[in-house]
Design an enzyme around this catalytic site. Structure first.
Site, short mmCIF file in Angstrom:
data_model
loop_
_atom_site.label_atom_id
_atom_site.label_comp_id
_atom_site.label_asym_id
_atom_site.label_seq_id
_atom_site.Cartn_x
_atom_site.Cartn_y
_atom_site.Cartn_z
N LYS A 314 0.98 -1.32 0.01
CA LYS A 314 -0.18 -0.08 0.08
C LYS A 314 1.01 1.27 0.00
O LYS A 314 2.04 1.17 0.84
CB LYS A 314 -0.82 -0.01 1.17
CG LYS A 314 -1.98 -0.92 1.14
CD LYS A 314 -2.94 -0.79 2.48
CE LYS A 314 -3.84 -1.60 2.76
NZ LYS A 314 -5.11 -1.69 1.97
N ARG A 388 -10.60 -11.40 1.90
CA ARG A 388 -11.38 -12.31 1.41
C ARG A 388 -10.92 -13.66 1.09
O ARG A 388 -11.25 -14.79 1.12
CB ARG A 388 -11.60 -11.88 -0.07
CG ARG A 388 -10.65 -11.77 -1.19
CD ARG A 388 -11.18 -10.77 -2.31
NE ARG A 388 -11.18 -9.51 -2.06
CZ ARG A 388 -11.62 -8.53 -2.80
NH1 ARG A 388 -12.07 -8.89 -4.14
NH2 ARG A 388 -11.60 -7.31 -2.56
N1 BES Z 1 -8.13 -3.47 4.60
C1 BES Z 1 -8.20 -3.26 3.24
C2 BES Z 1 -9.62 -2.38 3.01
C3 BES Z 1 -9.70 -1.18 3.78
C4 BES Z 1 -9.39 -0.02 2.92
C5 BES Z 1 -10.40 -1.03 5.03
C6 BES Z 1 -9.40 1.33 3.55
C7 BES Z 1 -10.56 0.20 5.62
C8 BES Z 1 -10.14 1.34 4.88
C9 BES Z 1 -8.53 -4.44 2.11
O1 BES Z 1 -7.61 -5.70 2.55
C10 BES Z 1 -7.78 -4.04 0.96
O2 BES Z 1 -6.81 -3.55 0.88
N2 BES Z 1 -8.89 -3.93 -0.25
C11 BES Z 1 -8.44 -3.38 -1.31
C12 BES Z 1 -9.07 -4.50 -2.37
C13 BES Z 1 -8.52 -4.48 -3.67
C14 BES Z 1 -7.03 -4.38 -3.88
C15 BES Z 1 -9.06 -5.56 -4.77
C16 BES Z 1 -9.34 -2.36 -1.71
O3 BES Z 1 -10.44 -2.23 -1.26
O4 BES Z 1 -8.73 -1.33 -2.13
ZN ZN Z 2 -5.59 -5.34 1.95
#
Ligand code: BES
Ligand code: ZN
Ligand code: ZN
Length: 538
Positions: A314, A388
């Site tokens: 990230k 997921r």
């Molecule tokens: N933990 C994150 C989701 C999240 C983002 C929660 C911001 C709270 C605040 C999750 O694991 C994630 O990174 N999801 C990605 C998925 C994508 C790469 C398909 C997302 O939602 O951007």
């Molecule tokens: Zn994530």
């Protein structure tokens, strides 16, 4: 060079040793909340307390404004219309002399016979903001209770239960890492109003239940607020065992990577492999009610103790607050804590896959294909869509070993959820309209609002993979990242009534709701408890 390294290592060693594991295990601070229910008719504003919170209906303000019917300061406040008793209105002011200072807080409840769900939420928030004022005044003993009314449009028991929960939630603050010694832990005495003619013992029971629910919510908040260098999967598992299972007599099971591999949990293991420093744990807590035909509910919570994104790292802004990526698991654990004490006539199992998503040399890659516990294959297109992957195996595990009637999973799953619904609504996804209604109405009753998003076959195309059964991220042209994540999870449930709740926006950092503060909110612990009770009723 090596000397510098040693110094750095020592420094880190010392930093880690600052707060011992034992002291974290003793938390949360709110388990020490000093809150009691007074059966005696203590008159609010009595000298024994240095603060009072009065829940005042509109009619009472009119009565109290009359000459000689109130203290001069109160009359001045009422007559100058600084406080009219409107629902959700607050007023907080110091009274008395320099040597016997006291703070009065008013919470308006409007017309007591017209309080609805929205009104109750306004009262909760008003209570929260009065408590934060009293925190500023640093008072040591608060007497709280309604005056001038003993009948509401809702039952006195349910109102008192709710106020008790809200009180305990409002007192929470994550201050154990502050070294300035300013901890606020006032005594609170709840006084059911003087003229109350109903059964005070029943009322006390409701109050104590409300306190217990508040403490459980605060447990979820505490675990989520602990920094990730302290709270890793192993610590979470230890906390679950000692502070929830042992203290309440729940069945506790835990396993790590080895057993997960044997079970074929390819998703759990893929994410876990990226953190050699803090290996994953798969934790289960079970409550058995002892009734033969009781329903069984499985709660499954995402427990990523830190989400760096893995190799699909990230960017730094998005990585901030990723300690909160275990809020789903924390809410499941806290619900189990409450269930063990409420003892409903429903069986409940809490399932918590706990991992740290890190980019170690052993981490899973983009392009890897993994096989889940039910034999389905997933192409990892993005290692940041890790939630997921672990939930898929946890859902399979729930069905295989527990055969529940209902499964609800809860997760900070997608950034898209925060974008679409913001901080005030969690997203609910299920094809089961009955279950959807039940979850949403429990949420509304508790002040944890939810909004439905669709699960629909059209979205299946969005998670198609060329090489595997499914892909772990949606094809961009389909958008709807929150829905496609739900569609992915659907592949891992076959027999049960299932719903998925995305709490990415509601789990922490919620603005403007005084009684949940700025950190973790404990969503959806209150909803889960209410929902479980509703299954008990039929
Ligand atoms: N933990 C994150 C989701 C999240 C983002 C929660 C911001 C709270 C605040 C999750 O694991 C994630 O990174 N999801 C990605 C998925 C994508 C790469 C398909 C997302 O939602 O951007
Ligand atoms: Zn994530
Ligand atoms: Zn995540």
């Amino acid at each position: 060079m090596s000397k510098i390294f040693l110094t750095v290592a020592l420094f880190f060693g010392m930093a880690q040793a600052k707060v011992s594991e034992e002291s974290w295990l003793r938390g949360p601070a709110s388990s020490e909340v000093n809150i009691e229910f007074s059966i005696d008719t203590v008159i609010l504003g009595d000298d024994s307390a240095d603060a009072s919170i009065l829940f005042i209906p509109k009619e009472e303000v009119a009565k109290m404004s009359a000459p000689d019917s109130s203290t001069p300061v109160r009359r001045w406040i009422f007559n100058s219309k600084k406080f009219e008793g409107k629902i959700g209105q607050t007023c907080c002011f110091p009274i008395g002399h320099i040597d016997s200072l006291m703070v009065e807080g008013f919470v308006g409840i409007g017309d007591a016979m017209k309080i609805d769900q929205k009104g109750i939420e306004e009262i909760r928030r008003a209570l929260g903001s009065v408590i934060s004022k009293l925190r500023e005044y640093n008072v040591s003993h608060i007497a709280a209770g309604p005056i001038g009314v003993d009948k509401f449009s809702v039952s006195m028991e349910s109102l008192v239960r709710d106020l008790a929960t809200t009180l305990v939630m409002s007192l929470y603050k994550f201050d154990c890492l502050k070294t300035d010694g300013k901890k606020w832990n006032p005594k609170v005495t709840f006084v059911p109003f003087e003229g109350y003619t109903g059964n005070k013992l029943e009322l006390r029971k409701a109050f104590e239940e409300g306190v217990m629910i508040g403490k459980s919510v605060n447990m979820a908040r505490y675990l989520a607020d602990i920094p990730p260098n302290y709270l890793n999967p192993e610590f979470f598992a230890k906390y679950a065992e000692r502070r929830v299972a042992k203290e309440n007599g729940l069945e506790f099971r835990v396993f790590g990577r080895e057993r997960a591999l044997e079970l074929g949990m390819g998703g759990f293991c893929a994410v876990d492999s990226g953190s050699t420093a803090n290996p994953g744990r798969f934790v289960t807590l079970e409550y058995k009610c002892g009734e033969k035909d009781a329903k069984k509910i499985a709660l499954v919570g995402k427990g990523v103790t830190f989400d760096s994104g893995g190799l699909t790292l990230k960017p730094f802004r998005s990585m901030t607050d990723m300690k909160y990526d275990m809020c789903g698991a924390a809410s499941v654990l806290a619900t189990m804590n409450a269930v063990a004490q409420l003892k409903p006539k429903v069986n409940v199992v809490g399932i918590m896959p706990l991992v740290e998503n890190m980019p170690d040399g052993k981490a899973c890659r983009q392009d890897d294909v993994i096989t889940h516990m039910n034999g389905k294959t997933t192409e990892i297109q993005n290692t940041d869509a890790e939630g997921r992957l672990i939930l898929a195996d946890a859902l399979c595990y729930a069905e295989k070993f527990h055969s529940p009637d209902v499964i609800i999973d809860v997760a900070t799953l997608t950034g898209g959820c925060l974008h679409s619904l913001g901080h005030f609504y969690s997203a609910v996804m299920t094809r089961d309209t009955n279950l959807r209604e039940k979850i949403i109405s429990s949420g509304t009753r508790c002040g944890e609002r939810m909004w439905p998003l669709p699960l629909d076959d059209d979205f299946k195309a969005a998670i198609k993979s060329e090489v595997a059964d499914v892909a772990n991220s949606g094809i961009p042209k389909y958008f709807a990242g929150t829905v496609t994540a739900g569609m992915f999870l659907e592949n891992f449930v076959t027999n049960s009534h299932w719903a998925h709740i995305d709490i990415a926006g509601t789990a922490h950092g919620v603005p403007d709701i005084s009684y949940v503060g700025g950190g973790a909110t404990g969503v959806p612990v209150r909803t889960f408890i209410d929902l479980i009770k509703s299954y008990e009723e039929g």
